[in-house]
Scaffold this motif. Sequence first.
Motif, PDB file in Angstrom:
ATOM      1  N   PHE A  35      -6.342  35.279 -59.588  1.00 44.72           N
ATOM      2  CA  PHE A  35      -7.316  33.963 -60.013  1.00 44.72           C
ATOM      3  C   PHE A  35      -8.593  34.737 -59.337  1.00 44.72           C
ATOM      4  O   PHE A  35      -9.511  35.347 -58.381  1.00 44.72           O
ATOM      5  CB  PHE A  35      -7.532  32.818 -59.154  1.00 44.72           C
ATOM      6  CG  PHE A  35      -7.254  33.270 -57.148  1.00 44.72           C
ATOM      7  CD1 PHE A  35      -8.454  33.191 -56.200  1.00 44.72           C
ATOM      8  CD2 PHE A  35      -6.103  33.811 -56.485  1.00 44.72           C
ATOM      9  CE1 PHE A  35      -8.243  33.504 -54.910  1.00 44.72           C
ATOM     10  CE2 PHE A  35      -6.244  34.545 -54.751  1.00 44.72           C
ATOM     11  CZ  PHE A  35      -7.386  33.979 -54.479  1.00 44.72           C
ATOM     12  N   ASP A  38     -14.040  31.537 -58.350  1.00 43.27           N
ATOM     13  CA  ASP A  38     -14.335  29.926 -58.071  1.00 43.27           C
ATOM     14  C   ASP A  38     -12.931  28.852 -57.958  1.00 43.27           C
ATOM     15  O   ASP A  38     -12.398  28.236 -57.870  1.00 43.27           O
ATOM     16  CB  ASP A  38     -14.709  29.074 -59.806  1.00 43.27           C
ATOM     17  CG  ASP A  38     -15.846  29.283 -59.698  1.00 43.27           C
ATOM     18  OD1 ASP A  38     -16.524  30.158 -58.892  1.00 43.27           O
ATOM     19  OD2 ASP A  38     -16.423  29.848 -61.131  1.00 43.27           O
ATOM     20  N   ALA A  39     -11.794  30.200 -58.488  1.00 39.77           N
ATOM     21  CA  ALA A  39     -10.833  29.946 -56.869  1.00 39.77           C
ATOM     22  C   ALA A  39      -9.968  29.614 -58.308  1.00 39.77           C
ATOM     23  O   ALA A  39      -8.587  28.759 -57.846  1.00 39.77           O
ATOM     24  CB  ALA A  39     -10.150  28.837 -55.980  1.00 39.77           C
ATOM     25  N   ARG A  40     -10.266  29.766 -59.973  1.00 38.81           N
ATOM     26  CA  ARG A  40      -9.482  29.209 -60.615  1.00 38.81           C
ATOM     27  C   ARG A  40      -7.936  30.033 -61.418  1.00 38.81           C
ATOM     28  O   ARG A  40      -8.452  31.653 -61.362  1.00 38.81           O
ATOM     29  CB  ARG A  40     -10.437  28.867 -62.482  1.00 38.81           C
ATOM     30  CG  ARG A  40     -10.996  28.032 -61.944  1.00 38.81           C
ATOM     31  CD  ARG A  40     -11.438  26.533 -62.673  1.00 38.81           C
ATOM     32  NE  ARG A  40     -12.275  25.827 -62.714  1.00 38.81           N
ATOM     33  CZ  ARG A  40     -11.519  24.830 -62.273  1.00 38.81           C
ATOM     34  NH1 ARG A  40     -10.504  24.551 -63.188  1.00 38.81           N
ATOM     35  NH2 ARG A  40     -12.079  23.847 -62.507  1.00 38.81           N
ATOM     36  N   PRO A  63      -7.853  25.414 -60.453  1.00 35.02           N
ATOM     37  CA  PRO A  63      -7.724  25.671 -58.728  1.00 35.02           C
ATOM     38  C   PRO A  63      -6.820  25.641 -57.913  1.00 35.02           C
ATOM     39  O   PRO A  63      -6.009  24.867 -58.395  1.00 35.02           O
ATOM     40  CB  PRO A  63      -8.646  24.193 -58.443  1.00 35.02           C
ATOM     41  CG  PRO A  63      -9.545  23.322 -59.225  1.00 35.02           C
ATOM     42  CD  PRO A  63      -8.514  23.634 -60.900  1.00 35.02           C
ATOM     43  N   PHE A  65      -6.554  26.496 -54.958  1.00 29.99           N
ATOM     44  CA  PHE A  65      -6.192  26.017 -53.464  1.00 29.99           C
ATOM     45  C   PHE A  65      -5.896  24.483 -53.311  1.00 29.99           C
ATOM     46  O   PHE A  65      -6.143  23.613 -52.736  1.00 29.99           O
ATOM     47  CB  PHE A  65      -6.993  26.600 -52.301  1.00 29.99           C
ATOM     48  CG  PHE A  65      -6.573  28.192 -52.397  1.00 29.99           C
ATOM     49  CD1 PHE A  65      -5.958  28.523 -51.810  1.00 29.99           C
ATOM     50  CD2 PHE A  65      -8.077  28.952 -52.863  1.00 29.99           C
ATOM     51  CE1 PHE A  65      -5.214  29.360 -51.807  1.00 29.99           C
ATOM     52  CE2 PHE A  65      -7.923  29.993 -52.557  1.00 29.99           C
ATOM     53  CZ  PHE A  65      -6.950  30.609 -52.090  1.00 29.99           C
ATOM     54  N   ASN A  73      -4.149  25.779 -48.879  1.00 32.36           N
ATOM     55  CA  ASN A  73      -4.997  25.852 -48.865  1.00 32.36           C
ATOM     56  C   ASN A  73      -5.472  25.678 -47.185  1.00 32.36           C
ATOM     57  O   ASN A  73      -6.171  24.222 -46.577  1.00 32.36           O
ATOM     58  CB  ASN A  73      -6.134  24.625 -50.069  1.00 32.36           C
ATOM     59  CG  ASN A  73      -7.319  24.138 -49.615  1.00 32.36           C
ATOM     60  OD1 ASN A  73      -8.596  25.290 -49.089  1.00 32.36           O
ATOM     61  ND2 ASN A  73      -7.794  23.078 -49.649  1.00 32.36           N
ATOM     62  N   ALA A  78      -5.970  30.502 -48.090  1.00 38.94           N
ATOM     63  CA  ALA A  78      -7.536  30.288 -48.528  1.00 38.94           C
ATOM     64  C   ALA A  78      -9.463  31.007 -47.619  1.00 38.94           C
ATOM     65  O   ALA A  78     -10.342  31.854 -48.581  1.00 38.94           O
ATOM     66  CB  ALA A  78      -7.996  29.158 -49.209  1.00 38.94           C
ATOM     67  N   PHE A  81      -9.291  34.663 -47.726  1.00 35.39           N
ATOM     68  CA  PHE A  81      -9.799  35.421 -49.537  1.00 35.39           C
ATOM     69  C   PHE A  81     -12.010  35.043 -48.885  1.00 35.39           C
ATOM     70  O   PHE A  81     -12.617  35.658 -49.571  1.00 35.39           O
ATOM     71  CB  PHE A  81      -9.618  34.238 -50.568  1.00 35.39           C
ATOM     72  CG  PHE A  81      -8.334  35.081 -50.776  1.00 35.39           C
ATOM     73  CD1 PHE A  81      -9.011  36.284 -51.737  1.00 35.39           C
ATOM     74  CD2 PHE A  81      -7.422  34.179 -50.518  1.00 35.39           C
ATOM     75  CE1 PHE A  81      -7.573  37.095 -51.667  1.00 35.39           C
ATOM     76  CE2 PHE A  81      -5.709  35.343 -50.710  1.00 35.39           C
ATOM     77  CZ  PHE A  81      -5.453  36.113 -52.119  1.00 35.39           C
ATOM     78  N   GLU A  82     -12.430  33.400 -48.961  1.00 35.94           N
ATOM     79  CA  GLU A  82     -13.943  33.173 -48.752  1.00 35.94           C
ATOM     80  C   GLU A  82     -14.584  33.997 -47.873  1.00 35.94           C
ATOM     81  O   GLU A  82     -15.443  34.606 -48.429  1.00 35.94           O
ATOM     82  CB  GLU A  82     -13.595  31.606 -47.712  1.00 35.94           C
ATOM     83  CG  GLU A  82     -13.232  30.473 -49.260  1.00 35.94           C
ATOM     84  CD  GLU A  82     -13.478  29.046 -48.395  1.00 35.94           C
ATOM     85  OE1 GLU A  82     -13.716  29.337 -47.714  1.00 35.94           O
ATOM     86  OE2 GLU A  82     -12.634  28.291 -48.556  1.00 35.94           O
ATOM     87  N   ARG A 121      -9.268  37.785 -57.375  1.00 39.01           N
ATOM     88  CA  ARG A 121      -8.335  38.268 -56.383  1.00 39.01           C
ATOM     89  C   ARG A 121      -6.586  37.458 -56.321  1.00 39.01           C
ATOM     90  O   ARG A 121      -6.502  37.683 -57.330  1.00 39.01           O
ATOM     91  CB  ARG A 121      -9.038  37.023 -55.139  1.00 39.01           C
ATOM     92  CG  ARG A 121     -10.205  37.416 -55.459  1.00 39.01           C
ATOM     93  CD  ARG A 121     -11.134  36.675 -54.392  1.00 39.01           C
ATOM     94  NE  ARG A 121     -12.522  36.678 -54.613  1.00 39.01           N
ATOM     95  CZ  ARG A 121     -13.136  36.309 -55.528  1.00 39.01           C
ATOM     96  NH1 ARG A 121     -13.429  34.574 -55.225  1.00 39.01           N
ATOM     97  NH2 ARG A 121     -14.766  36.784 -55.096  1.00 39.01           N
TER      98      ARG A 121
END
Length: 128
Positions: A35, A38-40, A63, A65, A73, A78, A81-82, A121
């Motif tokens: 992904f 933007d977590a897409r 998306p 999450f 999420n 999640a 990763f952030e 990612r």
Amino acid sequence: MTSAPPTFDTRGLADILDASSQEQLDTLDFGVIGFDADARVQRYNAFESQAAGLSPQRVIGEPLFTNVAPCLNNFMVAQRFEDAAFDAAELDDTIDYVLTLRMRPIKVKLRLLASAASGTRYVLVQRR
């Protein structure tokens, strides 16, 4: 990719996945979900599609999450990763996890991969 497919535990796996074609990803015996920032979801292999019961057409561009795997999420997945993105840090963690969405609970190992050098990612899923 080298002649022998990489395994779930291969060192430098994020770089190998980045350089792999969709056909090469589809030969792997573990799930691959790639992904963007933007977590897409951008990459999704056949193993994960079959195991999760979700077609690539349903997953790509969605998306991760919130629409694809909301059970990821949380602070264990999640948030890692952030945090890595915020710190511009590498991420390569393997954790025991239980998938719960759309299925009975299933114990898995997740490998979380992120590189400051790559825009993709990965969440890798090894089912036991």
